[in-house]
Scaffold this motif. Structure first.
Motif, PDB file in Angstrom:
ATOM      1  N   LYS A  71       0.828  -1.205   0.000  1.00 50.84           N
ATOM      2  CA  LYS A  71       0.000   0.000   0.000  1.00 50.84           C
ATOM      3  C   LYS A  71       0.866   1.260   0.000  1.00 50.84           C
ATOM      4  O   LYS A  71       0.400   2.346   0.331  1.00 50.84           O
ATOM      5  N   GLN A  72       2.113   1.081  -0.351  1.00 46.59           N
ATOM      6  CA  GLN A  72       3.047   2.174  -0.590  1.00 46.59           C
ATOM      7  C   GLN A  72       3.974   1.736  -1.715  1.00 46.59           C
ATOM      8  O   GLN A  72       3.930   0.587  -2.127  1.00 46.59           O
ATOM      9  N   LYS A  73       4.787   2.633  -2.227  1.00 51.05           N
ATOM     10  CA  LYS A  73       5.683   2.254  -3.313  1.00 51.05           C
ATOM     11  C   LYS A  73       6.564   1.088  -2.884  1.00 51.05           C
ATOM     12  O   LYS A  73       7.045   1.043  -1.747  1.00 51.05           O
ATOM     13  N   LEU A  74       6.754   0.131  -3.798  1.00 47.41           N
ATOM     14  CA  LEU A  74       7.510  -1.069  -3.470  1.00 47.41           C
ATOM     15  C   LEU A  74       8.942  -0.716  -3.090  1.00 47.41           C
ATOM     16  O   LEU A  74       9.587   0.106  -3.739  1.00 47.41           O
ATOM     17  N   GLY A  75       9.434  -1.368  -2.041  1.00 50.85           N
ATOM     18  CA  GLY A  75      10.767  -1.084  -1.559  1.00 50.85           C
ATOM     19  C   GLY A  75      11.834  -1.857  -2.315  1.00 50.85           C
ATOM     20  O   GLY A  75      11.588  -2.429  -3.389  1.00 50.85           O
ATOM     21  N   ASP A  76      13.036  -1.891  -1.756  1.00 51.64           N
ATOM     22  CA  ASP A  76      14.127  -2.658  -2.366  1.00 51.64           C
ATOM     23  C   ASP A  76      13.714  -4.107  -2.547  1.00 51.64           C
ATOM     24  O   ASP A  76      13.013  -4.676  -1.705  1.00 51.64           O
ATOM     25  N   ASP A  77      14.178  -4.690  -3.631  1.00 47.29           N
ATOM     26  CA  ASP A  77      13.894  -6.108  -3.874  1.00 47.29           C
ATOM     27  C   ASP A  77      14.936  -6.936  -3.128  1.00 47.29           C
ATOM     28  O   ASP A  77      15.939  -7.372  -3.688  1.00 47.29           O
ATOM     29  N   PHE A  78      14.694  -7.124  -1.825  1.00 48.66           N
ATOM     30  CA  PHE A  78      15.666  -7.791  -0.953  1.00 48.66           C
ATOM     31  C   PHE A  78      15.046  -9.032  -0.350  1.00 48.66           C
ATOM     32  O   PHE A  78      13.902  -9.013   0.103  1.00 48.66           O
ATOM     33  N   SER A  79      15.801 -10.125  -0.334  1.00 45.25           N
ATOM     34  CA  SER A  79      15.305 -11.369   0.240  1.00 45.25           C
ATOM     35  C   SER A  79      16.465 -12.205   0.749  1.00 45.25           C
ATOM     36  O   SER A  79      17.491 -12.343   0.072  1.00 45.25           O
ATOM     37  N   TYR A  80      16.305 -12.803   1.941  1.00 43.15           N
ATOM     38  CA  TYR A  80      17.277 -13.775   2.441  1.00 43.15           C
ATOM     39  C   TYR A  80      17.073 -15.141   1.804  1.00 43.15           C
ATOM     40  O   TYR A  80      17.995 -15.961   1.779  1.00 43.15           O
ATOM     41  N   ALA A  81      15.875 -15.394   1.318  1.00 42.26           N
ATOM     42  CA  ALA A  81      15.556 -16.723   0.780  1.00 42.26           C
ATOM     43  C   ALA A  81      15.930 -16.864  -0.684  1.00 42.26           C
ATOM     44  O   ALA A  81      16.377 -17.931  -1.121  1.00 42.26           O
ATOM     45  N   VAL A  82      15.732 -15.824  -1.457  1.00 40.76           N
ATOM     46  CA  VAL A  82      15.800 -15.931  -2.914  1.00 40.76           C
ATOM     47  C   VAL A  82      17.221 -15.701  -3.402  1.00 40.76           C
ATOM     48  O   VAL A  82      17.833 -14.658  -3.120  1.00 40.76           O
ATOM     49  N   VAL A  83      17.735 -16.668  -4.150  1.00 40.83           N
ATOM     50  CA  VAL A  83      19.045 -16.528  -4.792  1.00 40.83           C
ATOM     51  C   VAL A  83      18.940 -16.685  -6.306  1.00 40.83           C
ATOM     52  O   VAL A  83      19.849 -16.296  -7.040  1.00 40.83           O
ATOM     53  N   GLY A  84      17.840 -17.249  -6.783  1.00 36.75           N
ATOM     54  CA  GLY A  84      17.644 -17.400  -8.221  1.00 36.75           C
ATOM     55  C   GLY A  84      17.272 -16.082  -8.878  1.00 36.75           C
ATOM     56  O   GLY A  84      16.624 -15.230  -8.269  1.00 36.75           O
ATOM     57  N   LYS A  85      17.680 -15.923 -10.116  1.00 38.60           N
ATOM     58  CA  LYS A  85      17.389 -14.705 -10.871  1.00 38.60           C
ATOM     59  C   LYS A  85      16.321 -14.997 -11.925  1.00 38.60           C
ATOM     60  O   LYS A  85      16.206 -16.122 -12.412  1.00 38.60           O
ATOM     61  N   PRO A  86      15.550 -13.975 -12.308  1.00 39.38           N
ATOM     62  CA  PRO A  86      14.570 -14.198 -13.375  1.00 39.38           C
ATOM     63  C   PRO A  86      15.252 -14.668 -14.659  1.00 39.38           C
ATOM     64  O   PRO A  86      16.343 -14.204 -14.999  1.00 39.38           O
ATOM     65  N   LYS A  87      14.616 -15.615 -15.343  1.00 41.87           N
ATOM     66  CA  LYS A  87      15.158 -16.131 -16.598  1.00 41.87           C
ATOM     67  C   LYS A  87      14.543 -15.365 -17.763  1.00 41.87           C
ATOM     68  O   LYS A  87      13.363 -15.008 -17.742  1.00 41.87           O
ATOM     69  N   GLN A  88      15.378 -15.094 -18.764  1.00 40.14           N
ATOM     70  CA  GLN A  88      14.861 -14.460 -19.968  1.00 40.14           C
ATOM     71  C   GLN A  88      13.815 -15.381 -20.583  1.00 40.14           C
ATOM     72  O   GLN A  88      14.096 -16.526 -20.922  1.00 40.14           O
ATOM     73  N   LEU A 430      16.098  -4.378  17.727  1.00 39.09           N
ATOM     74  CA  LEU A 430      16.377  -4.017  16.338  1.00 39.09           C
ATOM     75  C   LEU A 430      17.311  -5.019  15.669  1.00 39.09           C
ATOM     76  O   LEU A 430      18.259  -5.513  16.287  1.00 39.09           O
ATOM     77  N   PHE A 431      17.046  -5.298  14.410  1.00 34.17           N
ATOM     78  CA  PHE A 431      17.886  -6.146  13.564  1.00 34.17           C
ATOM     79  C   PHE A 431      18.370  -5.297  12.383  1.00 34.17           C
ATOM     80  O   PHE A 431      17.564  -4.583  11.755  1.00 34.17           O
ATOM     81  N   GLN A 432      19.645  -5.412  12.047  1.00 32.49           N
ATOM     82  CA  GLN A 432      20.181  -4.630  10.935  1.00 32.49           C
ATOM     83  C   GLN A 432      19.572  -5.045   9.594  1.00 32.49           C
ATOM     84  O   GLN A 432      19.433  -4.222   8.692  1.00 32.49           O
ATOM     85  N   TYR A 433      19.255  -6.322   9.444  1.00 33.85           N
ATOM     86  CA  TYR A 433      18.574  -6.837   8.255  1.00 33.85           C
ATOM     87  C   TYR A 433      19.278  -6.388   6.974  1.00 33.85           C
ATOM     88  O   TYR A 433      18.667  -5.997   5.989  1.00 33.85           O
ATOM     89  N   ASP A 434      20.606  -6.426   7.032  1.00 40.27           N
ATOM     90  CA  ASP A 434      21.454  -6.079   5.892  1.00 40.27           C
ATOM     91  C   ASP A 434      21.051  -4.772   5.218  1.00 40.27           C
ATOM     92  O   ASP A 434      20.764  -4.721   4.014  1.00 40.27           O
ATOM     93  N   GLY A 435      21.065  -3.718   6.031  1.00 43.80           N
ATOM     94  CA  GLY A 435      20.803  -2.385   5.495  1.00 43.80           C
ATOM     95  C   GLY A 435      19.343  -2.007   5.447  1.00 43.80           C
ATOM     96  O   GLY A 435      19.015  -0.912   4.956  1.00 43.80           O
ATOM     97  N   HIS A 436      18.455  -2.852   5.972  1.00 42.58           N
ATOM     98  CA  HIS A 436      17.022  -2.554   5.987  1.00 42.58           C
ATOM     99  C   HIS A 436      16.544  -2.639   7.444  1.00 42.58           C
ATOM    100  O   HIS A 436      15.777  -3.533   7.805  1.00 42.58           O
ATOM    101  N   LEU A 437      17.017  -1.724   8.265  1.00 43.14           N
ATOM    102  CA  LEU A 437      16.809  -1.775   9.712  1.00 43.14           C
ATOM    103  C   LEU A 437      15.357  -2.106  10.032  1.00 43.14           C
ATOM    104  O   LEU A 437      14.423  -1.487   9.520  1.00 43.14           O
ATOM    105  N   THR A 438      15.177  -3.106  10.914  1.00 46.49           N
ATOM    106  CA  THR A 438      13.823  -3.554  11.231  1.00 46.49           C
ATOM    107  C   THR A 438      13.793  -4.057  12.665  1.00 46.49           C
ATOM    108  O   THR A 438      14.784  -3.986  13.399  1.00 46.49           O
TER     109      THR A 438
END
Length: 823
Positions: A71-88, A430-438
């Motif tokens: 419900k706000q502009k989408l933030g950084d595309d950051f994930s601890y789980a996802v390592v795969g990249k979109p395929k062409q 607080l957790f640093q969350y790799d630059g996304h303080l939370t």
């Protein structure tokens, strides 16, 4: 006569109709709304709505579509789980006034504009999954939920470490990593969060991975008959929709996104002996020596928290373990690897090295005012490294050197939910969350994942070119990249043994291939019969660890009498004979994500019988074996044989599939069957993986009506040289139509440990001759016997004769070139 109150009633009614109710003034539920802008760019569609929702729908691959919204502009595309990249991907995206349509080779995604809603369809128009009309996605405060239409007869499986039946329809679950000591068979949540499930209906199956690390909730028709749903207490709605015709391919795509395990060290696939706790070192040596004296194969000894000085991490108790390096070297000479427990809590104690170094590097979790968070665990008041920061992980990696220098090979990450006494960590930590303080609310569920990551990376750094073994209690999607997971503090009860099977099967279908449970149960004391049955089952689980808690009876195999010792020896020995098969299946897991221990739903997805509570603990061990767990003390039980033909592993008797049957259950033998057309490589018995088997690999081939292939794999079992081509890989094909068994040309530069191949033919009665590359050779008779003689528990204590059945065999040189056996 006019009623005196009529004018007043009319006035009151008019006032009620003239003013909106409080519900009309402020609806507490904010819907996603109507699409008002669409922007198509490459494989992405960005949309906004009249309710100020921001949405991105993107093609990740021909079979995977990702949906993000907030419900706000989408933030950084950051994930601890996802390592795969979109395929062409070739994606055709069109729109009209009513909808946007995305078409790939595999899938059609229809995005309705008024209101925003998503539907996923097959290329021929069948609905695979769609948003529930009228509900779609909405927010209640910061909580976001997507509602999906529940299809007729739809089943749901997965979600990782969750109690309950195989089919989760009618149930709801919460993901909030929890220290669940002695949990009940219906308790939720447990230790690990895997927000990925598979839906099955109408001959179709799909997967949904909801990547959000806040507390999340999944509802599969619990307390409602309208929808399934998934949502979280904060953050984005961010999910990946996966469609394939085969469920196994859904697992492959999911692990494309979240990553796969590396090959584990071979020793970690052997039997592991543990308890809380083995100390001092003389007790450790007594256990190791007894295993060797009693000819019970084993590869690992695990040390619980009593090896430490006053439970302080990165220390050894100098009285109990005066020279740990010397101890571990001696264990190594005996064929044992040492695994130690590591908890995240660092004792608050001036002068204690890890505490002082942690303060110096400022790596502990903090409150908003900058003060370190302090919680109580085993050593007392402690601080906790922030593993969601580079600094915290780097500090931990440096500390791991302490164990590498004292001869430790494995790291058991425990208490990492985060567990603290009181079990109520404050949300304002607080957790640093790799630059996304939370806050703790978003950081908790990934703490175990990131601790395992730091342990893995530290091991790789300080044990160069040596595969580490990592075990973790808590985790999140993607944990499979670093660690095995076990099911925590279970109970010594029949119901927990069977629950453990369901938990491991559920984690297997959810991308975690390397899993285990405490054999015999952690809390309480198993009966003799329960222990005997549990250790038989343990031989057919990925991680085979015997473990029990403090203040319980000893639970080593010999603690239950001679007969159980013999049963344990037989099934642990069988495990070691099967290591070529098991290791090859771990190679498959590293390549495809397919688990060694697999619910029947993977291969028999649309067979309704396998979801029945009577049969939903049956599972395959690899594709070849059908394992039928039963409670202890049962003499008879009902089983279900899926489609095909099934060989009794011990007698060779063939059962036809698609039928239920009552079978006799022997105290000394777990019911095990082998699928027709299976190919099973085995080796001679060894006492640990440090010992070389004989130079002959035995390949068992079971006759059948369907073609099959098996990828046989070898390497040195300890280094990463296999990534440089130092492996031995060969595909073995069975083709009943052509009546051939083909060993393809070898791939890789590694020389096999086996100079000869003995092919054992099961169910080929009447075949006396074969041709090898068109040269005729005679078959000789052999005796298939997979267990040594076992005493059957009965009042007379009589012993069975040697069990097995007659088969044919041929012995060949293990050349690297292709060769074909024609029968």
């Amino acid at each position: 006569m006019k009623h005196p109150y009529k004018p007043l009633v009319a006035l009151l009614l008019l006032s009620v109709l003239s003013f909106p109710s409080s519900a009309q003034q402020a609806n507490p539920i904010k819907s996603v709304g109507k699409v008002n802008t669409v922007n198509i760019s490459g494989q992405k569609v960005n949309l906004t709505t009249d309710q100020n929702a921001f949405i991105e729908v993107s093609v990740y691959s021909p079979s995977v579509v990702r949906v993000r919204m907030d419900k706000q502009k989408l933030g950084d595309d950051f994930s601890y789980a996802v390592v795969g990249k979109p395929k062409q991907t070739k994606a055709n995206i069109t729109q009209n006034n009513n909808e946007v349509v995305i078409t790939t080779d595999s899938l059609v995604t229809r995005i309705n504009k008024n209101p925003f809603a998503v539907a996923f369809l097959t290329k021929d128009g069948k609905v695979i999954n769609k948003d529930e009309e009228g509900l779609t996605t909405s927010w209640i405060g910061e909580e976001v939920t997507t509602y999906k239409h529940m299809q007729e007869g739809e089943r749901f499986i997965g979600l990782g470490e969750k109690t309950g039946g195989l089919d989760r329809r009618g149930s709801g679950y919460t993901n909030w990593n929890t220290d669940a000591y002695g949990y009940s068979t219906g308790q939720d949540p447990l230790y690990t969060t895997i927000p990925f499930y598979v839906g099955v209906h109408s001959g179709l199956n799909y997967g949904i991975f909801f990547d959000n690390t806040y507390q999340s909730d999944f509802n599969f028709g619990a307390s409602n008959n309208r929808f399934s749903s998934f949502g979280a207490q904060g953050g984005e709605m961010d999910y990946y929709f996966i469609y394939h015709t085969k469920l196994s391919d859904i697992i492959t795509s999911y692990t494309d996104i979240t990553g796969r395990m590396d090959l584990p060290p071979l020793w970690s696939l052997g039997y592991q002996q543990n308890r809380y706790s083995y100390y001092p070192e003389t007790e450790v040596f007594r256990i190791a020596q007894t295993l060797r004296e009693k000819k019970i194969p084993a590869d690992g000894i695990t040390l619980d928290i009593h090896y430490m000085d006053a439970y302080k991490l990165f220390t050894w108790d100098k009285t109990r373990f005066p020279n740990p390096l010397q101890m571990n070297k001696k264990l190594e000479e005996m064929g044992f690897k040492t695994t130690v427990i590591v908890d995240p809590g660092i004792k608050v104690e001036p002068g204690y090295g890890a505490y002082e170094r942690g303060k110096k590097d400022d790596i502990f979790l903090k409150y908003p005012d900058g003060e370190y968070y302090t919680g109580q665990v085993w050593p007392g008041w402690t601080h906790f490294p922030d593993f969601t920061s580079d600094a915290g992980r780097d500090w931990w990696k440096k500390e791991i050197k302490f164990f590498a220098e004292t001869g430790v090979d494995g790291f058991w990450n425990d208490m990492n939910e985060i567990a603290t006494w009181g079990q109520k960590m404050p949300n304002n930590v607080l957790f640093q969350y790799d630059g996304h303080l939370t806050t703790h609310k978003e950081g908790r569920n990934v703490y175990g994942l990131e601790m395992a990551r730091a342990s893995y990376e530290g091991s790789r750094e300080h044990l160069p070119n040596q595969r580490p073994f990592l075990l973790s209690r808590a985790g999140y999607s993607g944990s499979q990249r670093y660690t095995a997971i076990w099911t925590g503090d279970n109970r010594s009860e029949d119901s927990h043994m069977l629950l453990g099977i369901r938990l491991l099967n559920s984690m297997g279908v959810s991308g975690i291939a390397f899993t285990g449970m405490d054999i015999g149960g952690f809390t309480g004391n198993p009966s003799i019969g329960l222990y005997a049955r549990w250790i038989q089952l343990g031989a057919f689980t990925p991680y085979f660890r015997n473990h029990t808690g403090v203040n319980s009876k000893s639970s080593e195999p010999w603690a239950y009498g001679e007969e159980v010792t013999e049963i344990a020896r037989n099934f642990i020995s069988l495990r070691y004979k099967l290591l070529p098969y098991i290791y090859s299946n771990f190679y498959e897991a590293a390549q495809t994500g397919h688990p060694l221990m697999r619910t029947l739903a993977i291969d028999y997805t649309h067979d309704p019988k396998i979801y029945s509570g009577e049969f939903d603990t049956e599972y395959q061990f690899g594709e070849a074996f059908l394992i039928m767990p039963f409670e202890s003390g049962k003499n008879y039980g009902k089983v279900y044989f899926p489609k095909g033909k099934w060989y009794n592993f011990y007698t060779g008797e063939v059962k036809q599939g698609n039928q239920e049957e009552i079978i006799g259950i022997q105290y000394n033998k777990l019911p095990v069957y082998v699928k027709e057309s299976s190919i099973i490589p085995m080796q001679s018995l060894i006492q640990s993986t440090s010992e070389k088997p004989t130079d002959t690999l035995t390949v068992h081939v079971y006759n059948g009506d369907v073609a099959n292939s098996f990828v046989y794999y070898e390497d040195d079992g300890k280094s990463y040289d296999y990534k440089k081509g130092e492996y031995f890989k060969r595909t073995i094909n069975f083709d009943p139509r052509k009546k051939t068994i083909t060993f393809d040309k070898v791939e890789g530069n590694y020389n096999s440990n086996f100079k000869n191949i003995k092919v054992m033919l099961h169910g080929f009665e009447g075949t006396t001759k074969v041709k090898v590359n068109n040269k005729s050779q005679n078959l000789t008779k052999d005796f298939a016997s997979f267990l040594d003689p076992i005493s059957r528990f009965d009042p007379q204590g009589s012993a069975n004769p040697k069990e097995g059945y007659e088969v044919q065999r041929i012995v060949l040189k293990n050349d690297k070139d292709k060769f074909t056996i024609s029968y």
